[in-house]
Design an enzyme around this catalytic site. Structure first.
Site, PDB file in Angstrom:
ATOM      1  N   GLY B  41      52.634   9.366  74.317  1.00  0.00           N
ATOM      2  CA  GLY B  41      51.425   8.539  74.345  1.00  0.00           C
ATOM      3  C   GLY B  41      51.554   7.281  75.174  1.00  0.00           C
ATOM      4  O   GLY B  41      50.563   6.597  75.417  1.00  0.00           O
ATOM      5  N   CYS B 250      27.307  30.833  69.867  1.00  0.00           N
ATOM      6  CA  CYS B 250      27.081  31.056  71.297  1.00  0.00           C
ATOM      7  C   CYS B 250      26.037  32.165  71.472  1.00  0.00           C
ATOM      8  O   CYS B 250      26.124  33.223  70.847  1.00  0.00           O
ATOM      9  CB  CYS B 250      28.392  31.468  71.967  1.00  0.00           C
ATOM     10  SG  CYS B 250      28.189  32.065  73.662  1.00  0.00           S
ATOM     11  N   CYS B 253      28.042  35.379  73.233  1.00  0.00           N
ATOM     12  CA  CYS B 253      29.110  36.148  72.575  1.00  0.00           C
ATOM     13  C   CYS B 253      29.100  35.975  71.056  1.00  0.00           C
ATOM     14  O   CYS B 253      29.913  36.579  70.364  1.00  0.00           O
ATOM     15  CB  CYS B 253      30.462  35.774  73.152  1.00  0.00           C
ATOM     16  SG  CYS B 253      31.074  34.172  72.589  1.00  0.00           S
ATOM     17  N   CYS B 275      29.067  29.198  75.093  1.00  0.00           N
ATOM     18  CA  CYS B 275      30.435  28.684  75.146  1.00  0.00           C
ATOM     19  C   CYS B 275      30.651  27.855  76.414  1.00  0.00           C
ATOM     20  O   CYS B 275      30.320  28.304  77.507  1.00  0.00           O
ATOM     21  CB  CYS B 275      31.445  29.834  75.220  1.00  0.00           C
ATOM     22  SG  CYS B 275      31.624  30.808  73.738  1.00  0.00           S
ATOM     23  N   CYS B 281      34.398  33.107  76.335  1.00  0.00           N
ATOM     24  CA  CYS B 281      33.141  33.840  76.181  1.00  0.00           C
ATOM     25  C   CYS B 281      33.261  35.246  76.767  1.00  0.00           C
ATOM     26  O   CYS B 281      32.889  36.237  76.144  1.00  0.00           O
ATOM     27  CB  CYS B 281      32.019  33.069  76.869  1.00  0.00           C
ATOM     28  SG  CYS B 281      30.381  33.471  76.261  1.00  0.00           S
TER      29      CYS B 281
HETATM   30 ZN    ZN Z   1      30.354  32.636  74.123  1.00  0.00          ZN
END
Ligand code: ZN
Lengths: 264, 305
Positions: B41, B250, B253, B275, B281
């Site tokens: 970090g 989505c 999909c 997506c 997807c």
């Molecule tokens: Zn998708």
């Protein structure tokens, strides 16, 4: 202001032979004094007298060329401020100390809300409950006479007097024991000054704060401080209880200062 | 590897060193990366080089990728979750040309994934590295413009200011409205800006199996999250961190619990949510999953953003 601190108490801060040079030029020289808990000390002098240099050295914003500043930490130990680690020093500055600047923009975050300005120190020391932070901020806004409805406004929308009051709230929220002030009423209208001084006087006595205040204004010193140090050319030329110094000045320069204020 | 073996010559176009950067520069960047991994970090300064693309096009990420890329690596480049955007296509083409490495759009085939906005939906593995392109690495910059001061704040772990920013969000919006570049604390120590990924992806950074590297070209900073490192999103007790929630799957999909982009379908206001991770997807569709829009093809559509 009257009511002296108890004489048998240990000092909160001690400066010993404090000197700051700028090359050949003297900022302040050989300043020695003690500040007691609950005491308000005014450092007065004209511009260039070294009073601001002294304040910056006392508050560790500026390293002295020689001399020592010691402070009694919350655990009771007396520590040399310039031997603290940076982490210790910064923690001290945002918890046990406050610093009220003449220009509010130097002491506030102008782009964030009044609430966040007050809450910042709480968040810095680990407060993580939004509702509690906001509640404390509201409480402090009312204590400095800022309407609670202004909590989400930024200080840009505030008057000069409000900004100074917000700066004070931002500093006092962690219950500091010592507050440094650099001409806190400078540049304000006379009526606004009077209100701010009243507020400061009330808070200082309610909270038992120790204050080191730099001012060129003897009326401010008269109203707020127990004790005064008069500076000229970087040196303290007279020191004593405020009423005594103003009513019966010993040094010729102090006599001149006092007489000129009386003419105003 | 040695410098000789890495030199790739392209007839008629002058000489490129493997992956464009010279070996000395790559060694310098690798040292910065190693230091970044050792101090999770922490922003490590590095001597960012001019790249044949403008700042803002991921020059920091490109330099990191160039420095870790080997001949056998398989590279995937995404921007907004998509492999097909201009930025992703041009960076992929850059490495195809300068390093002749294999490229892919498949998350699980890639050994190195360079990204601008997203972390793939599919969990990354131990043998993968994700390289983030970062425009503004300093999370404290928002409230403290002085670099000397922000460095001190990091050194002393003074991070109250980050909560000031979150406080302001709640005061103004009633909730933490920061959705991108949501600050995190890495390994309980350094506060870091995962910019500009959506906060939806923050939990994926936590204890990730893959190594995460961040490169900021213009700001000349590299930072890292080693595998299996705690990454905590900052919040308040009464306003806990939350990721974006989508109230539908989505449209293509049917995936749930993934980050969705709004897609404009036509000039008459038709739109759907799909997506943002196009590979995810496509893989789901190939496996037979469908959403309410059925088999509408993705190609040729424009995202709303
Ligand atoms: Zn998708």
């Amino acid at each position: 202001m009257s009511a002296k601190p108890l004489p048998d108490e240990e000092p909160l801060l001690r400066a010993s032979a404090l000197t700051r040079l700028y090359g050949e030029r003297i900022g302040c020289r050989d300043v020695t004094f003690e500040l007691y808990p609950g005491e308000v000390l005014a450092i007065v002098g004209e511009s260039g007298s070294g009073k601001t240099t002294l304040l910056d050295c006392l508050s560790t914003r500026l390293a002295p060329t020689a001399g020592i500043v010691e402070y009694r930490m919350r655990d009771g130990t007396m520590r040399d401020l310039f031997r603290l680690t940076e982490a210790e020093r910064r923690l001290l500055m945002r918890t046990d100390w406050g610093f009220v600047h003449q220009h509010a923009a130097d002491g506030l975050r102008m782009s964030v809300s009044a609430g966040a300005n007050v809450g910042e120190r709480l968040m810095a020391v680990g407060e993580r409950h939004y509702g509690d932070i906001r509640g404390t901020a509201l409480d402090w806004l009312s204590r400095v006479e800022i309407d609670e409805s202004r909590i989400d406004d930024t200080p840009r929308a505030f008057s000069g007097g409000m900004r100074q009051r917000l700066q004070i709230a931002r500093n006092l929220v962690t219950n500091p024991r010592l507050v440094f002030m650099d001409e806190p009423t400078g540049g304000l209208d006379v009526s606004v000054q009077a209100r701010l001084l009243d507020l400061l006087r009330g808070l200082v006595s309610d909270l038992g704060l120790s204050v080191i205040i730099v001012t060129h204004d003897l009326a401010v010193a008269r109203l707020l401080s127990h004790r005064m140090m008069v500076m000229r050319h970087g040196k303290v030329i007279e020191t004593g209880l405020t009423d005594r110094v103003l009513d019966d000045p010993q040094a010729p320069y102090t006599q001149l200062l006092v007489s000129s204020i009386l003419q105003v | 590897m040695n410098a000789q073996a890495d030199t790739a010559t392209q007839a008629g176009e002058g000489e490129y060193n493997f992956a464009y950067l010279d070996e000395q520069t790559k060694r310098m960047i690798r040292r910065a990366i190693l230091k970044a991994i050792a101090v999770p970090g922490y922003q490590v300064p590095f001597a960012s080089r001019e790249m044949p693309m403008p700042y803002g096009w991921g020059t920091g990420g490109v330099q990191v990728t160039a420095s870790i890329l080997g001949r056998d690596d398989v590279l995937k480049v995404i921007d907004q979750g998509s492999d097909d955007t201009t930025n992703a296509v041009s960076i992929r083409a850059f490495f195809e040309k300068t390093a002749q490495v294999a490229t892919t759009t498949r998350t699980d085939e890639a050994t190195i994934i360079q990204t601008r906005h997203r972390i793939p939906e599919k969990a990354l593995k131990e043998d993968q590295i994700i390289v983030y392109q970062v425009p503004i690495p300093e999370p404290l910059r928002f409230l403290e413009p002085r670099e000397t001061e922000t460095r001190k704040m990091h050194a002393l772990a003074e991070y109250g200011l980050m909560h000031v920013k979150l406080y302001e969000d709640i005061a103004r919006h009633g909730h933490i409205a920061t959705t991108y570049a949501y600050p995190v604390k890495v390994d309980g120590r350094y506060v870091m800006d995962p910019s500009p990924t959506p906060k939806f992806d923050n939990p994926k950074m936590h204890e990730m199996d893959a190594l995460q590297l961040f490169g900021a070209g213009r700001e000349k900073r590299i930072y890292a999250i080693p595998p299996h490192t705690a990454v905590e999103s900052l919040d308040f007790e009464d306003y806990p961190f939350e990721i974006q929630k989508f109230d539908r799957p989505c449209a293509i999909c049917g995936a749930e619990n993934v980050y969705l982009d709004e897609v404009v379908l036509d000039d008459r206001g038709g739109r759907m949510f799909v997506c943002s991770d196009t590979d995810h997807c496509e893989e789901r569709r190939a496996a037979g999953h469908t959403g309410e829009a059925g088999g509408i093809p993705l190609k040729g559509e424009e995202t709303a953003r």
